[in-house]
Design an enzyme around this catalytic site. Structure first.
Site, PDB file in Angstrom:
ATOM      1  N   ASP A 152       0.857  -1.180   0.000  1.00 25.56           N
ATOM      2  CA  ASP A 152       0.000   0.000   0.000  1.00 25.56           C
ATOM      3  C   ASP A 152       0.901   1.241   0.000  1.00 25.56           C
ATOM      4  OD1 ASP A 152      -3.123   0.687   0.832  1.00 25.56           O
ATOM      5  OD2 ASP A 152      -1.691   2.244   1.416  1.00 25.56           O
TER       6      ASP A 152
ATOM      7  N   ASN B 241      -2.201  13.079  -3.911  1.00 24.51           N
ATOM      8  CA  ASN B 241      -3.259  13.568  -4.786  1.00 24.51           C
ATOM      9  C   ASN B 241      -3.692  14.978  -4.393  1.00 24.51           C
ATOM     10  OD1 ASN B 241      -3.666  11.517  -6.689  1.00 24.51           O
ATOM     11  ND2 ASN B 241      -4.974  10.343  -5.324  1.00 24.51           N
TER      12      ASN B 241
ATOM     13  N   HIS C 218      -4.447  14.818  -9.257  1.00 24.75           N
ATOM     14  CA  HIS C 218      -4.665  13.415  -9.611  1.00 24.75           C
ATOM     15  C   HIS C 218      -3.802  12.965 -10.796  1.00 24.75           C
ATOM     16  CE1 HIS C 218      -7.910  12.396  -6.826  1.00 24.75           C
ATOM     17  NE2 HIS C 218      -8.304  13.654  -6.966  1.00 24.75           N
TER      18      HIS C 218
ATOM     19  N   ASP D 145      -1.643   9.687 -10.672  1.00 24.94           N
ATOM     20  CA  ASP D 145      -1.651   8.597 -11.658  1.00 24.94           C
ATOM     21  C   ASP D 145      -0.234   8.240 -12.078  1.00 24.94           C
ATOM     22  OD1 ASP D 145      -4.385   8.522 -11.563  1.00 24.94           O
ATOM     23  OD2 ASP D 145      -4.713   9.525 -13.481  1.00 24.94           O
TER      24      ASP D 145
ATOM     25  N   GLU E 239      -4.604   2.486  -4.271  1.00 18.38           N
ATOM     26  CA  GLU E 239      -3.147   2.438  -4.151  1.00 18.38           C
ATOM     27  C   GLU E 239      -2.684   1.134  -3.531  1.00 18.38           C
ATOM     28  OE1 GLU E 239      -4.643   4.681  -0.471  1.00 18.38           O
ATOM     29  OE2 GLU E 239      -5.219   4.395  -2.554  1.00 18.38           O
TER      30      GLU E 239
END
Length: 300
Positions: free
Chosen positions: A175, A183, A188, A192, A218
């Protein structure tokens, strides 16, 4: 109005899909239709020849088995198979489709004898386009579009076979730490890129047989056949270090990423959901202990 024999033959000759009449001995008695040239080579040169003489030995044997099955059962047999024009002796391979083609065959026993031999009508339909579309749709359903990794559905589908094939297997749950903050701070699009960079970084450390999936957001999972115990933890630690030192974007040198990992051995015949729950527990131990660390479950 009934069709004359000449009209009926004319109709059959214009069929887009081909029909082979094959005897129980494997000789091509007749070829009908098949005028759709983008889907088929001309099969007329095969008339009078034997299946065993024009096809590779294994495919000729398979074809004869289908003919016998139709004749012995008296029922239509439906099969799917692949065949390349280069495997068929005696046809013009410069025309028609190229490369491996996929076909559906319907093999119907015929009531009449042909020179004293039983025979079948083998009706062929080229299904290459449909098969390619099905493969693309299947790939889309099993793939995470952002990272190119397989998804959770693919993991659950392939987990049982992978575990059953190896005496020991390990699993790592990963994780990305503080991903929401990335973010919120960078947007975002950068988030990404972090996911994509992370996926490439981790995948470069894995073997071809390892199953690396994005399970959601994630969170990622790796199934490692043949690895357990100390070796598994060593892989997890190597991943942690590689992520800690990776550069996501040269224009954002201050953006650093870390990952928390929970690893565990997989017991024989253990359900995927049970293993994932245990790995998740040890992942959160890593997070509670300060993140950017590996916590390994020692199986006793």
């Amino acid at each position: 109005m009934a069709l004359t024999v000449e009209q009926l033959y004319e109709v059959m000759a214009q069929l887009p899909d081909p029909v082979f009449i094959l005897s129980e001995l494997g000789d091509y008695v007749e070829y009908i239709g098949g005028i759709e040239q983008q889907s088929y080579q001309d099969g007329n040169p095969l008339v009078g020849k034997m299946v065993a003489d024009i096809l590779p030995e294994d495919k000729a044997a398979w074809m004869m088995a289908q003919i016998r099955a139709a004749l012995d059962s008296g029922q239509v047999q439906v099969v799917e198979y692949e065949l390349s024009p280069s495997e068929v002796k005696g046809i013009d391979t410069d025309t028609g489709p190229q490369g491996v083609q996929y076909f559906e065959g319907k093999i119907a026993p015929l009531p009449s004898l042909y020179e004293g031999r039983r025979a079948v009508a083998w009706v062929i339909r080229n299904i290459t386009s449909q098969r390619e579309l099905q493969q693309r749709l299947k790939q889309l359903s099993e793939t995470d579009q952002l990272t190119g990794l397989h998804n959770r559905h693919f993991f659950f589908e392939h987990y049982p076979k992978q575990v059953a094939a190896h005496p020991q297997t390990g699993l790592i749950m990963l994780d990305i730490d503080h991903f929401k903050q990335i973010n919120d701070l960078y947007g975002h699009q950068v988030g990404d890129r972090v996911l994509q960079c992370f996926s490439r970084c981790v995948k470069a450390l894995l073997r071809s047989e390892d199953l690396f999936v994005r399970s959601g957001g994630e969170e990622f999972v790796i199934l490692l056949p043949g690895l357990a115990g100390v070796a598994l933890r060593r892989v997890a630690e190597r991943i942690r270090l590689a992520v800690e030192t990776m550069l996501v974007d040269p224009s954002l040198p201050e953006l650093r990423v870390t990952v928390s990992l929970g690893s565990t051995d997989v017991l024989p015949q253990e359900e995927a959901s049970t293993v994932l729950a245990r790995a998740d527990e040890w992942l959160y131990r890593a997070k509670r202990a300060g993140r950017n660390r590996v916590e390994h479950c020692v199986m006793r």
